[in-house]
Design an enzyme around this catalytic site. Structure first.
Site, PDB file in Angstrom:
ATOM      1  N   TYR A  96      24.628 -25.339  62.909  1.00  0.00           N
ATOM      2  CA  TYR A  96      25.743 -24.935  63.120  1.00  0.00           C
ATOM      3  C   TYR A  96      26.790 -26.211  63.641  1.00  0.00           C
ATOM      4  O   TYR A  96      26.033 -27.014  64.421  1.00  0.00           O
ATOM      5  CB  TYR A  96      25.299 -23.813  64.190  1.00  0.00           C
ATOM      6  CG  TYR A  96      26.545 -23.935  65.381  1.00  0.00           C
ATOM      7  CD1 TYR A  96      27.674 -23.239  65.232  1.00  0.00           C
ATOM      8  CD2 TYR A  96      26.309 -24.344  66.752  1.00  0.00           C
ATOM      9  CE1 TYR A  96      28.671 -23.243  66.071  1.00  0.00           C
ATOM     10  CE2 TYR A  96      27.091 -24.074  67.810  1.00  0.00           C
ATOM     11  CZ  TYR A  96      28.372 -23.323  67.496  1.00  0.00           C
ATOM     12  OH  TYR A  96      29.343 -23.159  68.245  1.00  0.00           O
ATOM     13  N   ASP A 131      16.939 -21.266  68.908  1.00  0.00           N
ATOM     14  CA  ASP A 131      18.447 -20.632  69.259  1.00  0.00           C
ATOM     15  C   ASP A 131      18.359 -19.270  68.533  1.00  0.00           C
ATOM     16  O   ASP A 131      18.481 -19.149  67.485  1.00  0.00           O
ATOM     17  CB  ASP A 131      19.331 -21.608  68.851  1.00  0.00           C
ATOM     18  CG  ASP A 131      20.829 -20.802  69.036  1.00  0.00           C
ATOM     19  OD1 ASP A 131      21.004 -19.691  69.584  1.00  0.00           O
ATOM     20  OD2 ASP A 131      21.867 -21.312  68.631  1.00  0.00           O
ATOM     21  N   ILE A 181      20.270 -16.611  69.094  1.00  0.00           N
ATOM     22  CA  ILE A 181      21.540 -15.958  69.419  1.00  0.00           C
ATOM     23  C   ILE A 181      21.887 -14.877  68.412  1.00  0.00           C
ATOM     24  O   ILE A 181      22.538 -13.874  68.821  1.00  0.00           O
ATOM     25  CB  ILE A 181      22.516 -16.827  69.579  1.00  0.00           C
ATOM     26  CG1 ILE A 181      23.637 -16.135  70.371  1.00  0.00           C
ATOM     27  CG2 ILE A 181      23.041 -17.377  68.451  1.00  0.00           C
ATOM     28  CD1 ILE A 181      24.423 -17.145  71.233  1.00  0.00           C
ATOM     29  N   LYS A 199      27.181 -13.071  70.235  1.00  0.00           N
ATOM     30  CA  LYS A 199      26.936 -12.492  68.725  1.00  0.00           C
ATOM     31  C   LYS A 199      26.707 -10.828  68.556  1.00  0.00           C
ATOM     32  O   LYS A 199      27.209 -10.158  68.063  1.00  0.00           O
ATOM     33  CB  LYS A 199      26.203 -13.167  68.063  1.00  0.00           C
ATOM     34  CG  LYS A 199      26.250 -14.912  68.105  1.00  0.00           C
ATOM     35  CD  LYS A 199      27.538 -15.196  67.557  1.00  0.00           C
ATOM     36  CE  LYS A 199      27.911 -16.845  67.722  1.00  0.00           C
ATOM     37  NZ  LYS A 199      29.359 -17.268  67.542  1.00  0.00           N
TER      38      LYS A 199
END
Lengths: 539, 503
Positions: B219, B304, B306, B342
């Protein structure tokens, strides 16, 4: 060219030959390896290059080792008790080294994994009385009816005096404000990604509100505003933007107790205290500023700016127009920044005129770029949980950087919506400002009168939620220890949480900060009674 | 000769070795000093051109001013501010800026730029809106309109989130992540978005100059989150299309050793699972291997997660928390990042979570939330939203269905253009292979195509190079900001832009 170079390298030879012939040369050769090189071809070049290289590696080695020891010092720095994790930190290098050697058969894991040295201070750092007191209140808060023996909060700069007004407004308008009159599609305005530095609508509302609070012809330009999740990140972001690790800010003391955390913790920036004294009513003098500046300079520290708070926290005094101008002159002369923390700007309660830096830089074009103002809405509006801080600056580079850094501390959209509606309600704001000012003044007068009855004097305060009281006559010894003893008695016997001056880095002992905006008028006699109780054994 | 070579004379005399070494050393030292001095003033002039102009203006005005000699142009700002105040150079951010200037709207601005670069989910706004309309008033004011709850949002809150929200969040996370994992509210720290959650962890786990290993492609925001203010380095661990971009321990180990050799200390691995931008999942085996690797090297793992609830494939998502629970691993080295941006499509609410079983990290992170805490009304709202089990269940199911539907439409649209996507089972994006369409095989060719898509086709996608992908020609396309009706238009625009190249 080629010839000279040839000579340069070549020339040593004949003379060298002679010197070797001079006797003792063979023995020398073994002991002094460089000698051999020098005597050979390219003597000058190699003879200089090799020591240089060795010296370079030596420097390199020293640098590395120095860093390591620094690391270790840092991790051990809070000299309390070396808790397990600091031990691990220092042990780590050896541990990992032996591990990698035994690489393919990972024997027993090497114990807990280390965390960053820079936060080990944050983890272990013994909390100052300021934070201990706050925690005590949280555990056992005073309530007139439910818990009359609880600890009374005089340590938190929070304004509860006009909470009723805010409550009424919220009850009436909150949901409408968030949903925007129930029109459709409004959800995408709060659910989607928003600009991290605050929506333009919100900035416009904030600018209007600030002009209204100043009650003067100061106009704020919304495009020079960056909004953050509270005033703490606003100050931290400025600290990140204005100074590099190892640089310093000048801070007149007494200052507010959280400033160390905001300015220093993550940035690695230093604070140099500029002591102000009771003899001058704790007013800032340029001479003291200059002295601290020069001292820092001789210590090799680069000073990047001054952080002032106006109205001052904890004293509550205001900076005069002359002081502001001479500060600006000083900053110009030294070519440094000014961060003006005006978070309490709306909380002036005496008749003295408050002058914002914003007003001054409106006229002073040239120095605009070095002035950065911090506001906080939430504290003033009795909405501390909303967490809204404002950076107001005309320095485009600082603005650009600060805007990007708000990705780490942005205000959530529902709160923005709510506040846009609240701040645009000018009638409500006007009522709030007037009422709040009256109530602050009344509380202040009562508190000061109560303290004076007991012989406790305080500095005249014209702004903020504080009273800065001189209890130096009541401490057992004129030292930090004596001050803490009194603080401890006030907290544990008197059940009053006040902030001792040493938490505010005050240079004189025996001063205490009393925040009165969390009290009701009925609480004041209780506070006085409790102080009386603590003082009795001494008298 | 002596004049030409002064050292020679010294060498021949007594103490030759000493002088012969000392003098060059001293000279060299002064040379270094000189170079150092000269180097530092060269850095500052970087503040953009406008600033330099200003410097000149200032100088003249201040000279004429009051003769204050001291003032030499504008006061310096920090090197951090200097470097980040420059205009964005990453195509990821340039694209986002471009969209915000000229956003596509089917009716209002049909020629605008279509956003495929932001992983935001707009598919279920109707559900959220419906819930808000029904419950907002109650959730802010409290069920019976008693004013106690108002003072709850107005007074000082714990900076790391209220206990109620942590409990609601723990319940939500257990629901989303599934399996037998239960989350302990007391091990949670809430932050104003996942971005500060990652930064806070980075501050807590690594010192200036330390490094984290990050599997690529990753990302693009990690570069800002992990590096900007912390001074920590990210070491890319390259994954390749031949393995469908899955991480292998041997590559990780190689990167670890190389970095070590350079003298940089590695403090951890930063994973995103489900992976952003590829959209694949880490299997239970690889998670176990990663935990072994971390133990062996004595480093941390930040996971992560998410996108944990945005799963559309049939593959099962395994959280690292699940693996930790089921086997006997050291829990103190694993830190999970989660957020509501998200899975609950509420990025504007800015809610992030650090979940860690390391007490020191929790203590530090909690104190650092003074710089990024969630505002009270938002917390209040979310407590009631997350506790509404019926709503959450309905929302999650519908959301997954709609993501899958969009993904199928979008991927088959791309396939119609001959563009294949990597296998994926989660996320709000697909990872498309356009290497056949790029004019030259390399970063330059990739950026040319990206530029053409942005400026000719008016489509903002994220090129692989912004994600540090080692193979050129891959693009991330986020499809959850679109309406179904927009997909044919997107395909048409891509076709046009790429055709014109051929002709």
């Amino acid at each position: 060219m080629t010839q000279t170079r040839y000579y340069l390298t070549r020339s040593p030879e004949p003379e060298k030959e002679k010197s070797r012939g001079g006797g003792g040369g063979t023995a020398m050769r073994v002991i002094v390896p460089l000698q051999g090189v020098v005597q050979g071809r390219g003597g000058l070049v190699l003879g200089s290059l090799i020591p240089c290289a060795l010296f370079y590696f030596l420097q390199f080695y020293l640098k590395r080792n120095r860093d390591d020891t620094n690391d270790q010092n840092e991790s051990n720095s809070p000299p309390q008790n070396p808790t397990p994790s600091s031990d691990q930190l220092t042990e780590l290098p050896t541990l990992t080294r032996s591990l990698s050697r035994a690489f393919l058969s990972p024997r027993n894991p090497s114990g807990p994994v280390p965390i960053a040295a820079r936060v080990s201070g944050i983890v272990k750092g013994a909390d100052s009385p300021y934070y201990i007191g706050l925690r005590r209140v949280k555990e056992d808060p005073y309530d007139e009816l439910d818990n009359p023996n609880g600890v009374i909060q005089l340590g938190l700069a929070e304004n509860k005096l006009s909470l009723d007004l805010v409550k009424d407004w919220l009850a009436e308008n909150a949901s409408k404000a968030i949903l925007g009159n129930g029109k459709e599609l409004s959800i995408s305005g709060i659910a989607t990604y928003q600009p991290f530095d605050g929506s333009m609508e919100f900035k416009v509302a904030v600018a209007g509100f600030m002009s209204q609070v100043m009650e003067k012809d100061v106009s704020f330009n919304p495009s020079q505003i960056v909004l953050t999740a509270g005033a703490n990140p606003a100050i931290e972001i400025l600290s990140f933007c204005l100074a590099d690790t190892g640089n310093a800010f000048l801070v007149p003391t007494p200052c507010y107790p959280g400033l160390d955390r905001d300015v220093k913790w993550r940035t690695g920036v230093e604070i140099i205290h500029v002591p102000c004294r009771s003899a001058d009513n704790f007013n800032l003098s340029i001479a003291a500023l200059d002295r601290s500046f020069n001292q820092a300079k001789t210590r090799g520290l680069k000073v990047r700016g001054i952080i002032i708070s106006n109205p001052s926290n904890p004293v509550g005094s205001l900076l005069s127009r002359e002081t502001l101008y001479s500060l600006l002159d000083f900053a110009r002369e030294k070519n440094i920044h000014i961060v003006s923390n005006e978070i309490l700007a709306g909380s002036t309660h005496e008749n003295e005129e408050f002058i914002s830096m914003a007003e001054i830089i409106e006229q002073e074009d040239i120095d605009r770029k070095r002035v950065h103002i911090v506001y906080g809405l939430s504290k003033y509006l009795s909405l501390p949980g909303f967490r809204v801080g404002v950076i107001y600056s005309f320095n485009d580079d600082v603005m650009a950087a600060a805007k990007k850094l708000t990705r780490f501390s942005a205000i959530s959209a529902p709160s923005q919506r709510l506040l846009i509606a609240m701040l645009s309600d000018t009638r409500f704001i006007q009522t709030f400002i007037t009422t709040n000012r009256e109530r602050l003044q009344r509380m202040y007068v009562q508190l000061v009168a109560g303290l004076e009855k007991m012989g406790i004097k305080s500095i005249k305060s014209s702004g903020g939620f504080y009273c800065w009281a001189d209890m130096s006559g009541l401490i057992s010894s004129y030292s930090e220890k004596g001050e803490f003893e009194l603080w401890d008695r006030l907290l544990n016997i008197g059940k009053l949480n006040v902030t001792p001056g040493s938490c505010c880095h005050c240079i004189e002992r025996g001063w205490f900060r009393f925040c009165f905006a969390t009290l009701t008028e009925k609480d004041i006699p209780v506070v006085m009674e409790r102080i009386q109780k603590v003082l009795k054994p001494v008298n | 000769m002596r004049l030409v070579v002064p050292l020679q004379g010294v060498v021949q005399g007594r103490g030759g070795l000493i002088f012969g070494s000392l003098i060059p050393c001293a000279l060299f030292y002064f040379l270094q000093l000189y170079l150092k001095r000269h180097r530092s003033p060269r850095n500052p002039p970087s503040p953009s051109a406008s600033l330099q102009n200003l410097a000149e203006m200032n100088r003249t005005s201040s000279r004429s001013n009051l003769l204050s000699r001291g003032s030499i142009g504008p006061a310096r700002i920090s090197s951090l501010a200097t470097s980040i105040s420059k205009p964005n150079d990453s195509p990821y951010y340039i694209g986002l800026d471009k969209v915000s200037e000229d956003p596509y709207d089917r009716f209002g601005n049909p020629d605008g730029v279509i956003q495929l670069g932001l992983s935001e989910n707009r598919l279920c706004f109707d559900l959220i809106e419906k819930w808000m309309l029904e419950n907002l008033t109650d959730s802010i004011r409290g069920r019976d309109g008693d004013d106690l709850s108002i003072s709850g949002i107005a007074s000082y809150q714990p900076l790391d989130g209220t206990m109620e929200l942590k409990m609601a969040m723990a319940g939500f996370m257990s629901h989303v992540i599934g399996g037998a994992v239960s989350f302990e509210p007391s091990q949670m720290v809430l932050t104003a978005g996942a971005t500060p959650a990652i930064e806070t962890l980075c501050f807590c786990l690594a010192d200036h100059g330390n490094a984290f290993l990050v599997p690529t492609p990753y990302y693009p925001g990690f570069d800002r989150d992990m590096k900007w203010r912390t001074g920590v380095e990210l070491i890319p661990v390259h994954c390749r299309s031949t393995d469908n971009f899955t991480l292998s321990i041997s590559v990780l180990d190689q990167a670890f050793n190389q970095t070590r050799k350079r003298g940089t200390k590695i403090r951890g691995i930063l994973l995103s699972n489900p992976a952003n931008p590829v959209g694949n999942l880490l299997s239970r085996e690889i998670l176990c291997d990663l935990l072994d690797f971390a133990r062996e090297k004595n480093i941390h793992i930040i996971s992560d997660e998410i996108f944990a609830g945005s799963i559309y494939g049939n593959e099962e998502f395994v959280s690292i928390a699940d693996v930790l629970d089921s086997e006997d691993f050291d829990k103190s080295r694993v830190h999970i990042v989660y957020g509501l941006s998200k899975d609950l499509s509420l990025p504007g609410f800015l809610v992030g979570v650090i979940y860690s079983l390391n007490d020191n990290v929790l203590v530090a992170a909690r104190k650092l939330t003074r710089f990024s805490s969630i505002s009270a009304p938002t917390q209040k709202l979310l407590v009631s939203m997350l506790s509404d089990a019926r709503f959450i269940k309905e929302y999650m199911e519908t959301n997954k269905k709609r993501i899958r539907n969009m993904r199928d439409l979008f991927v088959s649209g791309l396939e119609g253009l001959g563009i294949r996507c990597a296998d994926s089972s989660a996320g709000l994006y697909c990872w498309a292979n356009m290497s056949k369409l790029i004019p030259s095989y390399g970063e330059k060719g990739e950026l040319e195509l990206w530029d053409k898509l942005l400026n000719v086709a008016k489509i903002n996608v994220t090129p692989g190079s912004a994600c540090h992908c080692i193979e050129p020609g891959w693009f991330r396309c986020c499809f959850t900001t679109l309406d179904e009706e927009d997909i044919p238009l997107v395909m048409e625009r891509i076709r046009k832009a790429t055709d014109s190249r051929a002709s």
